[in-house]
Design a protein around this motif. Structure first.
Motif, PDB file in Angstrom:
ATOM      1  N   ILE A 170       0.827  -1.216   0.000  1.00  0.00           N
ATOM      2  CA  ILE A 170       0.000   0.000   0.000  1.00  0.00           C
ATOM      3  C   ILE A 170       0.855   1.257   0.000  1.00  0.00           C
ATOM      4  O   ILE A 170       0.329   2.368  -0.082  1.00  0.00           O
ATOM      5  N   ASP A 171       2.180   1.085   0.077  1.00  0.00           N
ATOM      6  CA  ASP A 171       3.070   2.246   0.078  1.00  0.00           C
ATOM      7  C   ASP A 171       3.295   2.707  -1.353  1.00  0.00           C
ATOM      8  O   ASP A 171       4.393   2.597  -1.892  1.00  0.00           O
ATOM      9  N   GLY A 172       2.208   3.219  -1.974  1.00  0.00           N
ATOM     10  CA  GLY A 172       2.284   3.592  -3.385  1.00  0.00           C
ATOM     11  C   GLY A 172       1.983   5.043  -3.678  1.00  0.00           C
ATOM     12  O   GLY A 172       2.310   5.541  -4.755  1.00  0.00           O
ATOM     13  N   ILE A 173       1.352   5.751  -2.742  1.00  0.00           N
ATOM     14  CA  ILE A 173       1.078   7.176  -2.928  1.00  0.00           C
ATOM     15  C   ILE A 173       1.401   7.909  -1.631  1.00  0.00           C
ATOM     16  O   ILE A 173       1.431   7.317  -0.550  1.00  0.00           O
ATOM     17  N   ASP A 174       1.619   9.209  -1.735  1.00  0.00           N
ATOM     18  CA  ASP A 174       2.011   9.999  -0.576  1.00  0.00           C
ATOM     19  C   ASP A 174       0.945   9.955   0.522  1.00  0.00           C
ATOM     20  O   ASP A 174      -0.235  10.183   0.265  1.00  0.00           O
ATOM     21  N   GLY A 175       1.379   9.686   1.731  1.00  0.00           N
ATOM     22  CA  GLY A 175       0.498   9.782   2.893  1.00  0.00           C
ATOM     23  C   GLY A 175      -0.278   8.534   3.237  1.00  0.00           C
ATOM     24  O   GLY A 175      -0.793   8.430   4.366  1.00  0.00           O
ATOM     25  N   LEU A 176      -0.369   7.566   2.330  1.00  0.00           N
ATOM     26  CA  LEU A 176      -1.251   6.425   2.562  1.00  0.00           C
ATOM     27  C   LEU A 176      -0.692   5.457   3.606  1.00  0.00           C
ATOM     28  O   LEU A 176      -1.367   5.125   4.588  1.00  0.00           O
ATOM     29  N   ALA A 177       0.521   4.975   3.413  1.00  0.00           N
ATOM     30  CA  ALA A 177       1.103   4.009   4.351  1.00  0.00           C
ATOM     31  C   ALA A 177       1.230   4.614   5.745  1.00  0.00           C
ATOM     32  O   ALA A 177       0.912   3.969   6.750  1.00  0.00           O
ATOM     33  N   ALA A 178       1.686   5.867   5.801  1.00  0.00           N
ATOM     34  CA  ALA A 178       1.846   6.525   7.103  1.00  0.00           C
ATOM     35  C   ALA A 178       0.489   6.766   7.762  1.00  0.00           C
ATOM     36  O   ALA A 178       0.310   6.512   8.959  1.00  0.00           O
ATOM     37  N   GLY A 179      -0.475   7.254   6.983  1.00  0.00           N
ATOM     38  CA  GLY A 179      -1.799   7.547   7.533  1.00  0.00           C
ATOM     39  C   GLY A 179      -2.488   6.307   8.073  1.00  0.00           C
ATOM     40  O   GLY A 179      -3.032   6.314   9.188  1.00  0.00           O
ATOM     41  N   LEU A 180      -2.455   5.233   7.283  1.00  0.00           N
ATOM     42  CA  LEU A 180      -3.061   3.978   7.752  1.00  0.00           C
ATOM     43  C   LEU A 180      -2.281   3.413   8.938  1.00  0.00           C
ATOM     44  O   LEU A 180      -2.871   2.872   9.873  1.00  0.00           O
ATOM     45  N   GLY A 181      -0.953   3.550   8.912  1.00  0.00           N
ATOM     46  CA  GLY A 181      -0.139   3.077  10.030  1.00  0.00           C
ATOM     47  C   GLY A 181      -0.510   3.773  11.326  1.00  0.00           C
ATOM     48  O   GLY A 181      -0.590   3.146  12.390  1.00  0.00           O
ATOM     49  N   ILE A 182      -0.756   5.065  11.242  1.00  0.00           N
ATOM     50  CA  ILE A 182      -1.159   5.835  12.425  1.00  0.00           C
ATOM     51  C   ILE A 182      -2.499   5.331  12.952  1.00  0.00           C
ATOM     52  O   ILE A 182      -2.695   5.183  14.164  1.00  0.00           O
ATOM     53  N   VAL A 183      -3.432   5.045  12.049  1.00  0.00           N
ATOM     54  CA  VAL A 183      -4.734   4.502  12.453  1.00  0.00           C
ATOM     55  C   VAL A 183      -4.560   3.126  13.091  1.00  0.00           C
ATOM     56  O   VAL A 183      -5.132   2.834  14.149  1.00  0.00           O
ATOM     57  N   VAL A 265     -12.939  -7.686  14.099  1.00  0.00           N
ATOM     58  CA  VAL A 265     -12.612  -6.261  14.193  1.00  0.00           C
ATOM     59  C   VAL A 265     -11.210  -6.018  13.625  1.00  0.00           C
ATOM     60  O   VAL A 265     -10.985  -5.031  12.915  1.00  0.00           O
ATOM     61  N   ILE A 266     -10.281  -6.913  13.925  1.00  0.00           N
ATOM     62  CA  ILE A 266      -8.922  -6.805  13.378  1.00  0.00           C
ATOM     63  C   ILE A 266      -8.954  -6.942  11.858  1.00  0.00           C
ATOM     64  O   ILE A 266      -8.256  -6.218  11.133  1.00  0.00           O
ATOM     65  N   LEU A 267      -9.762  -7.881  11.369  1.00  0.00           N
ATOM     66  CA  LEU A 267      -9.914  -8.056   9.915  1.00  0.00           C
ATOM     67  C   LEU A 267     -10.444  -6.772   9.277  1.00  0.00           C
ATOM     68  O   LEU A 267      -9.975  -6.368   8.206  1.00  0.00           O
ATOM     69  N   ALA A 268     -11.391  -6.118   9.934  1.00  0.00           N
ATOM     70  CA  ALA A 268     -11.919  -4.846   9.431  1.00  0.00           C
ATOM     71  C   ALA A 268     -10.823  -3.781   9.418  1.00  0.00           C
ATOM     72  O   ALA A 268     -10.690  -3.010   8.457  1.00  0.00           O
ATOM     73  N   LEU A 269     -10.034  -3.742  10.484  1.00  0.00           N
ATOM     74  CA  LEU A 269      -8.955  -2.762  10.595  1.00  0.00           C
ATOM     75  C   LEU A 269      -7.961  -2.899   9.442  1.00  0.00           C
ATOM     76  O   LEU A 269      -7.507  -1.901   8.870  1.00  0.00           O
ATOM     77  N   LEU A 270      -7.643  -4.127   9.089  1.00  0.00           N
ATOM     78  CA  LEU A 270      -6.631  -4.392   8.057  1.00  0.00           C
ATOM     79  C   LEU A 270      -7.249  -4.675   6.687  1.00  0.00           C
ATOM     80  O   LEU A 270      -6.544  -5.102   5.765  1.00  0.00           O
ATOM     81  N   SER A 271      -8.545  -4.445   6.554  1.00  0.00           N
ATOM     82  CA  SER A 271      -9.258  -4.861   5.337  1.00  0.00           C
ATOM     83  C   SER A 271      -8.718  -4.196   4.071  1.00  0.00           C
ATOM     84  O   SER A 271      -8.656  -4.840   3.016  1.00  0.00           O
ATOM     85  N   TYR A 272      -8.330  -2.927   4.158  1.00  0.00           N
ATOM     86  CA  TYR A 272      -7.840  -2.280   2.935  1.00  0.00           C
ATOM     87  C   TYR A 272      -6.569  -2.945   2.396  1.00  0.00           C
ATOM     88  O   TYR A 272      -6.542  -3.377   1.237  1.00  0.00           O
ATOM     89  N   PRO A 273      -5.494  -3.027   3.195  1.00  0.00           N
ATOM     90  CA  PRO A 273      -4.291  -3.670   2.639  1.00  0.00           C
ATOM     91  C   PRO A 273      -4.492  -5.132   2.282  1.00  0.00           C
ATOM     92  O   PRO A 273      -3.941  -5.610   1.280  1.00  0.00           O
ATOM     93  N   LEU A 274      -5.291  -5.872   3.071  1.00  0.00           N
ATOM     94  CA  LEU A 274      -5.492  -7.292   2.781  1.00  0.00           C
ATOM     95  C   LEU A 274      -6.289  -7.498   1.499  1.00  0.00           C
ATOM     96  O   LEU A 274      -5.923  -8.318   0.649  1.00  0.00           O
ATOM     97  N   PHE A 275      -7.385  -6.753   1.340  1.00  0.00           N
ATOM     98  CA  PHE A 275      -8.201  -6.896   0.136  1.00  0.00           C
ATOM     99  C   PHE A 275      -7.444  -6.410  -1.098  1.00  0.00           C
ATOM    100  O   PHE A 275      -7.478  -7.052  -2.157  1.00  0.00           O
ATOM    101  N   ASP A 276      -6.737  -5.301  -0.963  1.00  0.00           N
ATOM    102  CA  ASP A 276      -5.989  -4.753  -2.090  1.00  0.00           C
ATOM    103  C   ASP A 276      -4.907  -5.725  -2.538  1.00  0.00           C
ATOM    104  O   ASP A 276      -4.690  -5.942  -3.743  1.00  0.00           O
ATOM    105  N   THR A 277      -4.227  -6.344  -1.581  1.00  0.00           N
ATOM    106  CA  THR A 277      -3.178  -7.319  -1.898  1.00  0.00           C
ATOM    107  C   THR A 277      -3.764  -8.539  -2.603  1.00  0.00           C
ATOM    108  O   THR A 277      -3.234  -8.993  -3.627  1.00  0.00           O
ATOM    109  N   LEU A 278      -4.855  -9.085  -2.052  1.00  0.00           N
ATOM    110  CA  LEU A 278      -5.505 -10.244  -2.667  1.00  0.00           C
ATOM    111  C   LEU A 278      -5.952  -9.914  -4.089  1.00  0.00           C
ATOM    112  O   LEU A 278      -5.753 -10.708  -5.021  1.00  0.00           O
TER     113      LEU A 278
END
Length: 368
Positions: A170-183, A265-278
């Protein structure tokens, strides 16, 4: 030392704030050095046809994040931690250092996906064996509860590899990896605070401090820096470690608290990177390419193609993550498998929208 320990334990909120600020300040002081040396020594990434930038940019931002969070966590653990906690933090620093070096090598020279995978496997297995922390319960998902120890360790290693690579992708555009990491770390840190797991909470807030410092430079127009594999693999490993710790909290022990259906709840938290990767893996395999080959098929790339800026696209993904975690938390009293099905349906539907809209626009343009 004892006086400082007592003071910080009596003022835990202040301690967490100080940890965040300390990590932020240390990382912030390292970034200018990395940026300067990267440009002088030409250790920068040049744009290509897959890039979302048009200038050469330093890629060793993860080194500054690592320095800030590791020094801060080590210091606060020495002051406030017991022998077990000190041992765990030492284990984390050791294994993240392994990934740090392979990440630096990859950012500067590019190494094969096989070598990176092997290093991730070694680091994950070593961390599990050193700390003894691994997933032991499926909480009734698919009708499974406890599983044999050897299978537990194997599955936990798989989870480490999955999350490390999903976060890396997910580290492909400015702010995304850091922003999600903070969340992500904000959720983990809050959960540890509620369960009075101070050292784990400090690790979360130290990670947030490093990521906030990185964000300043990542979105900068003049002093931009990328996280690189150096940072994404380190953050991915620490994040997975914290997720495993959350899943291992026993609610039957006095003083412990656990959200119902916490795996969902953890699956929901990580759903963006997991779904995008799959999703990108399926596309790549379908196109007879390596699952680890780079392309522009990620959801965040679709958002950029729809006309959003990097910051707008990142904020939209962050908003989605907060929304889906909120839905998962509100509906946590459902039967666990029904709960998972509901979250999967909502998550997949929302995450499919950008690509659906993009394809629809392309179709309309072709018809015209």
């Amino acid at each position: 030392m004892e006086i400082l320990n007592l003071f910080l334990r009596e003022h835990l909120l202040l301690a967490f704030v100080l940890v965040l600020i300390c990590s932020y300040m240390i990382s912030s002081s390292v970034f200018p050095v990395i940026i300067y040396l990267s440009h002088i020594k030409k250790l920068t990434k040049k744009p290509n046809d897959r890039s979302s930038h048009d200038k050469s940019v330093p890629t060793l931002g993860g080194l500054a994040i690592f320095i800030g969070l590791s020094i801060t966590t080590a210091l606060v653990t020495i002051v406030m931690g017991d022998k077990t906690e000190i041992s765990e933090v030492l284990s984390i620093v050791t294994t993240t250092t392994i990934l740090l070096f392979i990440g630096i090598k990859d950012d500067l020279m590019e190494i094969s996906s096989g070598k990176k995978f092997l290093t991730q496997l070694v680091a994950a297995l070593l961390l599990i064996l050193l700390t003894g922390n691994h997933i032991t319960d499926f909480f009734g998902l698919l009708g499974i509860h406890s599983i044999p120890r050897l299978l537990c360790i194997g599955f936990t290693v798989f989870v480490y590899i999955l999350i490390i690579n999903a976060y890396n992708l997910i580290d492909g555009i400015d702010g995304l990896a850091a922003g999600l990491g903070i969340v992500f770390f904000g959720f983990c840190g809050t959960y540890f605070i509620v369960n009075t797991r101070c050292i784990d909470g400090f690790l979360s807030f130290a990670s947030i401090g490093g990521l906030v410092a990185f964000s300043r430079y990542n979105i900068s127009k003049t002093r931009k820096v990328f996280m690189g594999d150096t940072g994404s693999m380190v953050i991915g490993l620490i994040l997975t470690y914290q997720i495993v710790k959350i899943l291992s909290i026993d609610p039957s022990i006095k003083g412990n608290y656990q959200i119902n259906n916490i795996p969902v709840v953890i699956l929901a938290l990580l759903s963006y990177p997991l779904f995008d990767t799959l999703r990108v893996f399926i596309i790549r395999i379908k196109n007879k390419k390596s699952p680890f080959s780079a392309d522009r098929n990620h959801i965040h790339h679709s958002l950029i193609d729809l006309g959003l800026t990097h910051i707008q696209a990142s904020l939209l993904v962050i908003a989605y993550t907060i929304l889906i975690v909120g839905i998962a938390t509100i509906t946590r009293h459902l039967e666990v498998n029904i709960h998972m099905a509901v979250i999967l349906i909502i998550g997949i539907t929302l995450l499919s929208l950008p690509n659906y809209i993009k394809n629809k626009k392309i179709k309309e343009c072709v018809e015209l």
